[in-house]
Design an enzyme around this catalytic site. Structure first.
Site, mmCIF file in Angstrom:
data_model
loop_
_atom_site.group_PDB
_atom_site.id
_atom_site.type_symbol
_atom_site.label_atom_id
_atom_site.label_comp_id
_atom_site.label_asym_id
_atom_site.label_seq_id
_atom_site.Cartn_x
_atom_site.Cartn_y
_atom_site.Cartn_z
ATOM 1 N N SER A 144 7.790 -19.376 50.641
ATOM 2 C CA SER A 144 8.108 -18.611 51.840
ATOM 3 C C SER A 144 8.513 -17.204 51.442
ATOM 4 O O SER A 144 9.164 -16.992 50.414
ATOM 5 C CB SER A 144 9.250 -19.263 52.622
ATOM 6 O OG SER A 144 9.670 -18.412 53.678
ATOM 7 N N TYR A 157 17.256 -22.819 53.067
ATOM 8 C CA TYR A 157 15.795 -22.915 53.113
ATOM 9 C C TYR A 157 15.162 -22.092 52.003
ATOM 10 O O TYR A 157 14.257 -22.565 51.297
ATOM 11 C CB TYR A 157 15.297 -22.450 54.488
ATOM 12 C CG TYR A 157 13.790 -22.460 54.624
ATOM 13 C CD1 TYR A 157 13.086 -23.654 54.693
ATOM 14 C CD2 TYR A 157 13.072 -21.262 54.695
ATOM 15 C CE1 TYR A 157 11.706 -23.665 54.829
ATOM 16 C CE2 TYR A 157 11.691 -21.271 54.832
ATOM 17 C CZ TYR A 157 11.013 -22.469 54.893
ATOM 18 O OH TYR A 157 9.647 -22.467 55.024
#
Length: 248
Positions: A144, A157
């Site tokens: 990400s 995350y």
């Protein structure tokens, strides 16, 4: 779909293939002539919709359930791909979860859930891929862009996706001599249910303006990069490719 060159179709497994980016990837690889195994966790009806859409477009696909963090289920996923189509050439590990919170308020149960799916799941899927992907194949993980953007509330995350980066870099080196590439794509803000969940309109608009192109990414944008890594990109290896419209 018939390959006009007469070559045998390549076989792809796409985890998280029943929705969002995973669905776009599965449909794109099928459109490129691959036979696709759509891995899904808990929604067989949605996975069947993907399989039917691929078939309607002239492709070949099958849905197979598997918890990506469960070693036995992932082994069975690969077994089924080999049983149906004779082997595995491409593995796209798109399954993941995103739970957001400022670090000081983080529920450690959410951290554990992301660790299980995003980190353990990558280990489990990549371990089977490293053992089974045929020569000339590709393993593609999902990282990400928040790993380098450092947005507030994304610490847990981003940490889980930073682990994916490390796994990708090292596995590429461990597969020396196998003619198998290992890369990751790192999407930026992308218009998927996973990303949009819990965000109000103002937050979405702010995130859309971060890229010089001034829009959110689309699942098809990410699938295009995956298709490149899965097919012609034989000299791209051990890399994390940021697919985010130019966000710094």
């Amino acid at each position: 779909m018939i390959d006009p060159t007469g070559a045998e179709p390549r076989i792809a497994i796409v985890t998280g293939g029943s929705g969002g980016i995973g669905r776009a990837v599965a449909e794109r690889l099928a459109a490129d002539g691959m036979r696709v195994v759509v891995g899904y966790a808990g929604n067989p009806a949605r996975a069947e919709q993907v399989v039917e859409a691929i078939a309607a477009a002239g492709g070949t696909a099958a849905g197979v359930a598997a918890d990506v963090a469960d070693e036995a289920q992932v082994a069975a996923l690969f077994d089924e791909a080999e049983r149906l189509y004779g082997g595995v050439d491409v593995v796209v590990h798109a399954a993941g979860i995103m739970l957001l919170s400022p670090l000081a308020e983080l529920d450690l149960a959410d951290l554990d859930r992301m660790h299980r799916v995003n980190i353990r799941g990558t280990f489990v899927v990549d371990r089977q891929a490293a053992r089974r992907v045929r020569r000339g194949g590709a393993i593609i993980n999902f990282s990400s862009s928040v790993v380098k953007l450092g947005l507030p509330s994304y610490s847990a995350y981003a940490a889980s996706k930073g682990a994916v980066d490390a796994i990708t870099w090292i596995l590429a080196k461990e597969l020396r001599g196998r003619d198998v590439t290992v890369n990751a794509v790192a999407p930026g803000p992308t218009a998927t249910p996973l990303f949009l969940d819990g965000k109000d309109h103002a937050a979405v608009e702010e995130l859309a303006r971060m890229a010089p192109l001034e829009r959110l990414g689309l699942p098809a944008d990410i699938a295009e990069a995956v298709a490149f890594l899965a097919g012609p990109a034989r000299w791209v290896n051990g890399q994390v490719i940021y697919v985010n419209g130019g966000i710094a």
